[in-house]
Design an enzyme around this catalytic site. Structure first.
Site, PDB file in Angstrom:
ATOM      1  N   GLY A 109      10.175  38.610  50.005  1.00 45.63           N
ATOM      2  CA  GLY A 109      10.782  37.448  49.357  1.00 45.63           C
ATOM      3  C   GLY A 109      12.227  37.730  48.973  1.00 45.63           C
ATOM      4  N   GLY A 125      14.909  34.725  48.262  1.00 45.68           N
ATOM      5  CA  GLY A 125      14.673  33.734  47.189  1.00 45.68           C
ATOM      6  C   GLY A 125      15.737  33.812  46.117  1.00 45.68           C
ATOM      7  CG  ASP A 145      12.096  35.468  52.276  1.00 41.08           C
ATOM      8  OD1 ASP A 145      12.635  35.443  51.155  1.00 41.08           O
ATOM      9  OD2 ASP A 145      11.152  34.707  52.601  1.00 41.08           O
ATOM     10  CE1 TYR A 162       5.892  29.768  37.772  1.00 38.40           C
ATOM     11  CE2 TYR A 162       5.574  30.473  40.029  1.00 38.40           C
ATOM     12  CZ  TYR A 162       6.228  30.587  38.821  1.00 38.40           C
ATOM     13  OH  TYR A 162       7.211  31.539  38.650  1.00 38.40           O
TER      14      TYR A 162
HETATM   15  C1  VAH Z   1       9.865  27.480  37.761  1.00 38.75           C
HETATM   16  N1  VAH Z   1      11.860  28.874  37.729  1.00 38.75           N
HETATM   17  O1  VAH Z   1      10.542  26.593  37.295  1.00 38.75           O
HETATM   18  C2  VAH Z   1      10.406  28.914  37.707  1.00 38.75           C
HETATM   19  C3  VAH Z   1       9.960  29.610  36.460  1.00 38.75           C
HETATM   20  C4  VAH Z   1       9.671  29.449  33.987  1.00 38.75           C
HETATM   21  C5  VAH Z   1      10.161  28.767  35.204  1.00 38.75           C
HETATM   22  O2  VAH Z   1       8.656  30.045  36.550  1.00 38.75           O
HETATM   23  O3  VAH Z   1       8.784  27.263  38.238  1.00 38.75           O
END
Ligand code: VAH
Length: 312
Positions: free
Chosen positions: A6, A9, A32, A140
């Site tokens: 990665g 990124g 990447d 996430y």
């Molecule tokens: C996001 N930049 O926005 C990342 C990060 C805390 C934010 O995990 O998903």
């Protein structure tokens, strides 16, 4: 040799450049899924590599006698909400592969980024402690919390030297952020210079923990270079620098561009941001390995506007 997965990124780009400056270009194997920006590609060896392909990752570790791995490949919060299963596969399978290779002692030390996204609406928002309720409400955040558990498990059960930081929102100019909720804090500078105005996808008073990329890269290297005995947290360290709202950010820009105007049109990312903390307590990072942030919002705005202007 150090392997970066990665490398193209938002963090990977600057991490690769910083590690090359520190250890020499040839010592860093940047990989990447596709090529990255010009300065990065000109800085040293690069290979296309899918971080979810175990055999391919194992081969590059063996061929280059890799000793350290930085797994920076991930799908961020906003994009992950649109592709939950792909996000889970990328974020988790890539981690399993490198944890397994480390368990087999094919390399010695691993860095894996977590995020303030592991916290959710039930977490105390002001000065969020290192140990507290973590009930993430985003794909996430769920993947980052699960990943922290696996890092801690592989350290405890197999002695893997894996180290991790819960990054706040990161602000940088060298590489574009990709699909994050905090990306407004990068877009706003580009639009301020290009159009003198910005329409923000978060509410005016949405306060979030943020950090300038220079601080984030220094924290990563300081953690990785600390003696193992000083690294007492093996799921992931809270890490902080500053906290601000879009309104406060606009104010800091107007100190340089007096006519700058901001409007607000919250979208689905507002709900994500609202589930996250407002300020982080990073006292464990300060106690264990001497963390100390250097960039304030004023420093960040000055740096970003200067660098982006020079590039225009
Ligand atoms: C996001 N930049 O926005 C990342 C990060 C805390 C934010 O995990 O998903």
């Amino acid at each position: 040799k150090i392997l970066i997965l990665g490398a193209c990124g938002q963090i990977g780009t600057e991490l690769t450049l910083a590690l090359r400056a520190r250890h020499g270009a040839e010592a860093i194997i940047a990989t990447d899924i596709r090529e990255g920006q010009v300065e990065l590609m000109a800085s040293g060896p690069f290979s296309v590599l899918d971080a979810t392909d175990f055999r391919a990752v194992e081969k590059i570790v063996q061929d280059h006698k890799v000793e350290e791995v930085y797994l920076m490949a991930a799908m961020l919060s906003a994009t992950a909400e649109k592709s939950p299963s792909r996000a889970w596969e990328l974020n988790m399978n890539s981690l399993f592969h490198v944890l397994e290779l480390a368990r087999q002692q094919q390399f010695a030390k691993l860095f894996w980024p977590s995020s303030i996204a592991v916290f959710g609406p039930s977490t105390p928002k002001d000065n969020t402690p290192q140990y507290t309720v973590t009930e993430p409400t985003t794909v996430y955040g769920i993947s980052k919390l699960a990943g922290e558990g696996w890092c801690s498990y592989y350290h405890r059960k197999h002695g893997v030297d894996v180290r991790s930081l819960r990054y706040p929102g990161l602000i940088s100019w060298k590489a574009e952020p990709g699909g994050g909720t905090t990306d407004y804090a990068v877009e706003i500078y580009h639009e301020a210079l290009a159009k003198g105005q910005y329409e923000c996808f978060l509410r005016e008073q949405t306060r979030l923990p943020m950090m300038y990329m220079e601080d984030a890269i220094r924290a990563t290297l300081e953690l990785m270079e600390a003696p193992a005995t000083r690294v007492t947290i093996r799921n992931s360290y809270n890490l902080g620098a500053m906290s601000f709202t879009p309104a406060e950010m606009a104010e800091s820009i107007r100190e340089h561009l007096p006519g700058f105007r901001i409007g607000y049109r919250p979208d689905f990312r507002q709900e994500i941001a609202a589930s996250w903390p407002e300020r982080i307590d990073d006292s464990k990072a300060r106690e264990d390995w001497g963390w100390e942030p250097r960039y304030t919002l004023q420093d960040t705005t000055r740096e970003m506007l200067t660098r982006l202007r020079d590039r225009l």
